[in-house]
Design a protein around this motif. Sequence first.
Motif, PDB file in Angstrom:
ATOM      1  N   UNK A   1       6.588  13.637   5.206  1.00 50.64           N
ATOM      2  CA  UNK A   1       6.053  12.928   4.343  1.00 50.64           C
ATOM      3  C   UNK A   1       6.937  11.678   4.749  1.00 50.64           C
ATOM      4  N   UNK A   2       6.548  10.516   3.798  1.00 50.47           N
ATOM      5  CA  UNK A   2       7.020   9.330   3.839  1.00 50.47           C
ATOM      6  C   UNK A   2       7.676   9.049   2.276  1.00 50.47           C
ATOM      7  N   UNK A   3       8.953   8.514   2.392  1.00 52.44           N
ATOM      8  CA  UNK A   3       9.648   7.857   1.119  1.00 52.44           C
ATOM      9  C   UNK A   3      10.034   6.498   1.449  1.00 52.44           C
ATOM     10  N   UNK A   4       9.928   5.828   0.284  1.00 53.09           N
ATOM     11  CA  UNK A   4       9.993   4.315   0.221  1.00 53.09           C
ATOM     12  C   UNK A   4      11.433   4.113  -0.556  1.00 53.09           C
ATOM     13  N   UNK A   5      12.549   3.818   0.160  1.00 51.37           N
ATOM     14  CA  UNK A   5      13.737   3.457  -0.608  1.00 51.37           C
ATOM     15  C   UNK A   5      13.857   1.889  -0.895  1.00 51.37           C
ATOM     16  N   UNK A   6      14.221   1.719  -2.200  1.00 53.14           N
ATOM     17  CA  UNK A   6      14.388   0.248  -2.527  1.00 53.14           C
ATOM     18  C   UNK A   6      15.919   0.016  -2.836  1.00 53.14           C
ATOM     19  N   UNK A   7      16.401  -1.012  -3.254  1.00 53.98           N
ATOM     20  CA  UNK A   7      17.703  -1.291  -3.546  1.00 53.98           C
ATOM     21  C   UNK A   7      18.521  -1.223  -2.390  1.00 53.98           C
ATOM     22  N   UNK A   8      18.992  -2.512  -2.131  1.00 52.48           N
ATOM     23  CA  UNK A   8      20.222  -2.758  -0.967  1.00 52.48           C
ATOM     24  C   UNK A   8      21.219  -1.796  -0.884  1.00 52.48           C
ATOM     25  N   UNK A   9      21.868  -1.410  -1.988  1.00 49.29           N
ATOM     26  CA  UNK A   9      23.031  -0.555  -2.156  1.00 49.29           C
ATOM     27  C   UNK A   9      22.500   0.918  -1.544  1.00 49.29           C
ATOM     28  N   UNK A  10      21.308   1.487  -2.052  1.00 46.56           N
ATOM     29  CA  UNK A  10      20.858   2.765  -1.967  1.00 46.56           C
ATOM     30  C   UNK A  10      20.576   2.771  -0.281  1.00 46.56           C
ATOM     31  N   UNK A  11      19.908   1.551   0.297  1.00 53.44           N
ATOM     32  CA  UNK A  11      19.472   1.530   1.551  1.00 53.44           C
ATOM     33  C   UNK A  11      20.678   1.671   2.465  1.00 53.44           C
ATOM     34  N   UNK A  12      21.830   0.858   2.146  1.00 54.81           N
ATOM     35  CA  UNK A  12      23.084   0.973   2.967  1.00 54.81           C
ATOM     36  C   UNK A  12      23.611   2.468   2.832  1.00 54.81           C
ATOM     37  N   UNK A  13      23.736   2.961   1.838  1.00 54.04           N
ATOM     38  CA  UNK A  13      24.271   4.199   1.589  1.00 54.04           C
ATOM     39  C   UNK A  13      23.556   5.355   2.449  1.00 54.04           C
ATOM     40  N   UNK A  14      22.377   5.090   2.485  1.00 51.91           N
ATOM     41  CA  UNK A  14      21.461   6.162   3.165  1.00 51.91           C
ATOM     42  C   UNK A  14      21.673   5.956   4.746  1.00 51.91           C
ATOM     43  N   UNK A  15      21.835   4.882   5.421  1.00 57.95           N
ATOM     44  CA  UNK A  15      21.910   4.468   6.411  1.00 57.95           C
ATOM     45  C   UNK A  15      23.281   4.931   7.151  1.00 57.95           C
ATOM     46  N   UNK A  16      24.358   4.730   6.169  1.00 57.39           N
ATOM     47  CA  UNK A  16      25.672   5.264   6.228  1.00 57.39           C
ATOM     48  C   UNK A  16      25.648   6.720   6.378  1.00 57.39           C
ATOM     49  N   UNK A  17      25.061   7.448   5.773  1.00 58.76           N
ATOM     50  CA  UNK A  17      24.817   8.820   5.812  1.00 58.76           C
ATOM     51  C   UNK A  17      24.197   9.223   7.098  1.00 58.76           C
ATOM     52  N   UNK A  18      22.917   8.753   7.526  1.00 61.97           N
ATOM     53  CA  UNK A  18      22.769   8.951   8.789  1.00 61.97           C
ATOM     54  C   UNK A  18      23.420   8.646  10.004  1.00 61.97           C
TER      55      UNK A  18
ATOM     56  N   UNK B   1       0.677  -1.342   0.004  1.00 61.56           N
ATOM     57  CA  UNK B   1       0.060   0.157  -0.127  1.00 61.56           C
ATOM     58  C   UNK B   1       0.811   1.190   0.000  1.00 61.56           C
ATOM     59  N   UNK B   2       1.835   1.150   0.736  1.00 62.28           N
ATOM     60  CA  UNK B   2       2.802   2.446   0.909  1.00 62.28           C
ATOM     61  C   UNK B   2       3.663   2.615  -0.223  1.00 62.28           C
ATOM     62  N   UNK B   3       4.443   1.516  -0.551  1.00 63.20           N
ATOM     63  CA  UNK B   3       5.552   1.714  -1.512  1.00 63.20           C
ATOM     64  C   UNK B   3       5.019   1.320  -3.013  1.00 63.20           C
ATOM     65  N   UNK B   4       3.981   0.660  -3.156  1.00 59.09           N
ATOM     66  CA  UNK B   4       3.559   0.373  -4.313  1.00 59.09           C
ATOM     67  C   UNK B   4       3.746  -1.006  -4.922  1.00 59.09           C
ATOM     68  N   UNK B   5       4.679  -1.790  -4.225  1.00 60.23           N
ATOM     69  CA  UNK B   5       5.078  -3.128  -4.888  1.00 60.23           C
ATOM     70  C   UNK B   5       5.499  -3.767  -3.554  1.00 60.23           C
ATOM     71  N   UNK B   6       5.736  -5.108  -3.770  1.00 62.22           N
ATOM     72  CA  UNK B   6       6.048  -6.289  -2.786  1.00 62.22           C
ATOM     73  C   UNK B   6       7.725  -6.359  -3.002  1.00 62.22           C
ATOM     74  N   UNK B   7       8.339  -5.441  -3.124  1.00 66.82           N
ATOM     75  CA  UNK B   7       9.797  -5.670  -3.254  1.00 66.82           C
ATOM     76  C   UNK B   7      10.554  -5.511  -2.023  1.00 66.82           C
ATOM     77  N   UNK B   8      11.532  -6.377  -1.644  1.00 69.31           N
ATOM     78  CA  UNK B   8      12.278  -6.139  -0.495  1.00 69.31           C
ATOM     79  C   UNK B   8      13.794  -6.211  -0.695  1.00 69.31           C
ATOM     80  N   UNK B   9      14.589  -5.834  -0.129  1.00 71.66           N
ATOM     81  CA  UNK B   9      14.417  -4.848   1.061  1.00 71.66           C
ATOM     82  C   UNK B   9      13.939  -3.450   0.520  1.00 71.66           C
ATOM     83  N   UNK B  10      13.093  -2.920   1.470  1.00 67.16           N
ATOM     84  CA  UNK B  10      12.453  -1.579   1.419  1.00 67.16           C
ATOM     85  C   UNK B  10      12.711  -0.898   2.671  1.00 67.16           C
ATOM     86  N   UNK B  11      13.237   0.337   2.712  1.00 66.73           N
ATOM     87  CA  UNK B  11      13.171   1.191   3.693  1.00 66.73           C
ATOM     88  C   UNK B  11      12.155   2.149   3.789  1.00 66.73           C
ATOM     89  N   UNK B  12      11.358   2.155   4.781  1.00 66.76           N
ATOM     90  CA  UNK B  12      10.387   3.311   4.924  1.00 66.76           C
ATOM     91  C   UNK B  12      10.985   4.455   5.842  1.00 66.76           C
TER      92      UNK B  12
END
Length: 87
Positions: free
Chosen positions: A68-85, A51-62
Amino acid sequence: MSAKNLNDVQLYYFNTCPYCIKVLLSIKMMGLEFEHKNIHSSEIYKDELIEGGGKKQVPCLRIEENDSVRWLYESSDIIDYLQQRKG
């Protein structure tokens, strides 16, 4: 070193997904803590993801940003985002 708790993100995943395992290991190595939602153990989590992300793809970071809410897919993008955080 204590873990850094992020209250504004949740990870949607399932245990046997190799990309999810990559993200989960990276989270552990970074010492981050936040909610993990296994879509194979809960229909509610799967429905939230679709419902939120629009697809059943994992991993997904909400990610909750401002009002607002952003749905981030792709493992490398998720890891990069978390490293920045992590900083």
